[in-house]
Design an enzyme around this catalytic site. Structure first.
Site, PDB file in Angstrom:
ATOM      1  N   ILE A  16     -23.180  30.780 -14.830  1.00 24.60           N
ATOM      2  CA  ILE A  16     -22.272  31.882 -15.135  1.00 24.60           C
ATOM      3  C   ILE A  16     -22.649  33.054 -14.249  1.00 24.60           C
ATOM      4  O   ILE A  16     -23.812  33.472 -14.230  1.00 24.60           O
ATOM      5  CB  ILE A  16     -22.339  32.269 -16.624  1.00 24.60           C
ATOM      6  N   GLU A  17     -21.686  33.539 -13.495  1.00 20.43           N
ATOM      7  CA  GLU A  17     -21.964  34.652 -12.569  1.00 20.43           C
ATOM      8  C   GLU A  17     -22.425  35.865 -13.368  1.00 20.43           C
ATOM      9  O   GLU A  17     -21.848  36.200 -14.402  1.00 20.43           O
ATOM     10  CB  GLU A  17     -20.702  34.938 -11.755  1.00 20.43           C
ATOM     11  N   SER A  18     -23.486  36.524 -12.888  1.00 17.07           N
ATOM     12  CA  SER A  18     -24.202  37.495 -13.712  1.00 17.07           C
ATOM     13  C   SER A  18     -23.392  38.743 -14.048  1.00 17.07           C
ATOM     14  O   SER A  18     -23.473  39.255 -15.169  1.00 17.07           O
ATOM     15  CB  SER A  18     -25.513  37.891 -13.029  1.00 17.07           C
ATOM     16  N   LYS A  19     -22.606  39.259 -13.104  1.00 19.17           N
ATOM     17  CA  LYS A  19     -21.838  40.461 -13.431  1.00 19.17           C
ATOM     18  C   LYS A  19     -20.753  40.147 -14.452  1.00 19.17           C
ATOM     19  O   LYS A  19     -20.485  40.950 -15.356  1.00 19.17           O
ATOM     20  CB  LYS A  19     -21.228  41.087 -12.184  1.00 19.17           C
ATOM     21  N   CYS A  36     -29.322  38.596  -3.257  1.00 20.37           N
ATOM     22  CA  CYS A  36     -28.056  38.086  -3.772  1.00 20.37           C
ATOM     23  C   CYS A  36     -27.191  37.603  -2.611  1.00 20.37           C
ATOM     24  O   CYS A  36     -27.048  38.312  -1.604  1.00 20.37           O
ATOM     25  CB  CYS A  36     -27.337  39.182  -4.548  1.00 20.37           C
ATOM     26  N   ASP A  62     -33.527  40.564  -5.311  1.00 24.01           N
ATOM     27  CA  ASP A  62     -33.882  39.963  -6.596  1.00 24.01           C
ATOM     28  C   ASP A  62     -35.398  39.784  -6.611  1.00 24.01           C
ATOM     29  O   ASP A  62     -35.946  39.039  -5.789  1.00 24.01           O
ATOM     30  CB  ASP A  62     -33.201  38.602  -6.776  1.00 24.01           C
ATOM     31  N   HIS A  82     -30.769  32.931  -8.141  1.00 24.22           N
ATOM     32  CA  HIS A  82     -32.083  32.651  -8.722  1.00 24.22           C
ATOM     33  C   HIS A  82     -32.285  31.152  -8.959  1.00 24.22           C
ATOM     34  O   HIS A  82     -33.334  30.586  -8.613  1.00 24.22           O
ATOM     35  CB  HIS A  82     -32.236  33.351 -10.082  1.00 24.22           C
ATOM     36  N   ARG A  91     -31.431  43.016 -14.148  1.00 21.80           N
ATOM     37  CA  ARG A  91     -30.428  43.860 -13.498  1.00 21.80           C
ATOM     38  C   ARG A  91     -29.216  43.932 -14.428  1.00 21.80           C
ATOM     39  O   ARG A  91     -28.776  42.908 -14.934  1.00 21.80           O
ATOM     40  CB  ARG A  91     -30.028  43.294 -12.138  1.00 21.80           C
ATOM     41  N   GLY A  92     -28.697  45.135 -14.618  1.00 21.58           N
ATOM     42  CA  GLY A  92     -27.551  45.289 -15.502  1.00 21.58           C
ATOM     43  C   GLY A  92     -27.835  44.856 -16.924  1.00 21.58           C
ATOM     44  O   GLY A  92     -26.941  44.381 -17.632  1.00 21.58           O
TER      45      GLY A  92
END
EC number: 1.7.1.13
Length: 276
Positions: A83-86, A184, A191, A223, A252-253
Site C-alpha cells: 500500500i503506497e504510504s501517502k 524514495c 528513508d 523499503h 514519515r507522515g
C-alpha cells in the site's frame, strides 16, 4: 520505464479528507519488483511481514468525543500488493471526523479495507498510548557494526560484490547497523533505517556488510524491496541454515514501515527504536 507509484498521491499536492474514504488507499503490485529480483509469487524464498505503525490515528465516538490510539498493521510479505504510504496516511486521516461505535468496530473496518487493498488478510491492532509507553524503547540484541572502519567509493547502487564471508567458520550471530539509507523512488526523499541481520551459517565479514549497506545510500526503491534485495544477496553468499533480515525505518507522515524477511518462522519484535 515509469514507476507504478507515479500514479499515486506520492509527491503530489493532496487534499486532506476528514471523512471516512476507503477509496483513498492506493495498492501497488509487488510483482514488478519481485521480477527485478528474479522472483515471482510462486518462488518467494522467504516468509515475512511488513509492520506499519501509525502514531497519528484518531476517530470520534458516537457522542462526538475524539479518541486516539497507535495502530499496528501487519501486511503479509507474500501479499499481491503493498500500500503506497501517502495514500495510507490520507486514508487514516479520513477517519479523523468519522464516528465509530467502538474500537472493535473501527478495527473491523480497518481490517476489511486494508485486506482488500493488499489482496491478503492484514492484521490490525489498536493500542493505547499507555500500553506502548510501558514497552519503552527497544534495544537491539547482537553487535552494532557502525564503528568499523571502512572506505567507501560508491553510493549509487547496491554492491553485493562487497560482501565477504569465511566459509571455514560457522557462527550464529546478530549484526545490526543504523546507517541504512535509501531514497524514495518517486520523490527522492531520504528513508532512514536500522537493519538487523540474524543468521546461522558461514561467518559474515562485518566490515563488508557495513560497506554493502552504505552502498544503498543513493539507491532509489521502496523499503520492502530494499530489504528483500539485502535478504537475497546474503542468502546467495552465505547459503545459511537460518537467516532473518529486519529493517526498522524512521517514521514519515506519522507512519513507520518495518519489513521483516526470514527463512524461519515470522516473529518480529515490534518495539520502536530510539529514532522511531
Amino acid at each position: 520505464m515509469h514507476h507504478p507509484a507515479e500514479h499515486s498521491p506520492l509527491g503530489k499536492t493532496s487534499e486532506y479528507v476528514s471523512r471516512y474514504t476507503p477509496s483513498l488507499l492506493f495498492p501497488i503490485a509487488r510483482a514488478a519488483k519481485w521480477a527485478e529480483l528474479g522472483l515471482s509469487a510462486a518462488t518467494l524464498p522467504y516468509r515475512g511481514v511488513d509492520i506499519w505503525n501509525c502514531y497519528e490515528l484518531s476517530w470520534l465516538t458516537p457522542a462526538g468525543k475524539p479518541v486516539v490510539a497507535i495502530g499496528e498493521f501487519s501486511i503479509p510479505a507474500d501479499s499481491p500488493n503493498i500500500i503506497e504510504s501517502k495514500s495510507f496516511k490520507l486514508y487514516l486521516n479520513s477517519l479523523n471526523q468519522s464516528s465509530f461505535d467502538s474500537r472493535d468496530a473501527l478495527r473491523a473496518v480497518l481490517e476489511q479495507d486494508l485486506s482488500v487493498a493488499a489482496g491478503a488478510a492484514v492484521g490490525v491492532r489498536l493500542r493505547s498510548l499507555d500500553e506502548v509507553a510501558e514497552e519503552g524503547v527497544g534495544r537491539l540484541p547482537g553487535r552494532c557494526i557502525d564503528e568499523l572502519e571502512i572506505a567507501v567509493d560508491g553510493y549509487e547502487r547496491p554492491r553485493p560484490e562487497l560482501l565477504r564471508c569465511d566459509a571455514g567458520r560457522f557462527v550464529e550471530e546478530q549484526l545490526y547497523s543504523h546507517l541504512l539509507k535509501s531514497n524514495c523512488p518517486v520523490t527522492g526523499q531520504p528513508d532512514w533505517g536500522t537493519l538487523v541481520v540474524d543468521y546461522r551459517g558461514p561467518a559474515l565479514d562485518p566490515a563488508s556488510l557495513l560497506a554493502y549497506l552504505v552502498s544503498f545510500r543513493q539507491h532509489q526503491d521502496f523499503h520492502e524491496q530494499c530489504v528483500e534485495r539485502i535478504f537475497l544477496d546474503l542468502r546467495r553468499l552465505l547459503q545459511p541454515q537460518a537467516l532473518t533480515v529486519y529493517a526498522r525505518y524512521v517514521r514519515r507522515g506519522g507512519l513507520d514501515i518495518n519489513p521483516y524477511r526470514s527463512l524461519v518462522d515470522v516473529a518480529p519484535d515490534n518495539r520502536r527504536l530510539v529514532r522511531q
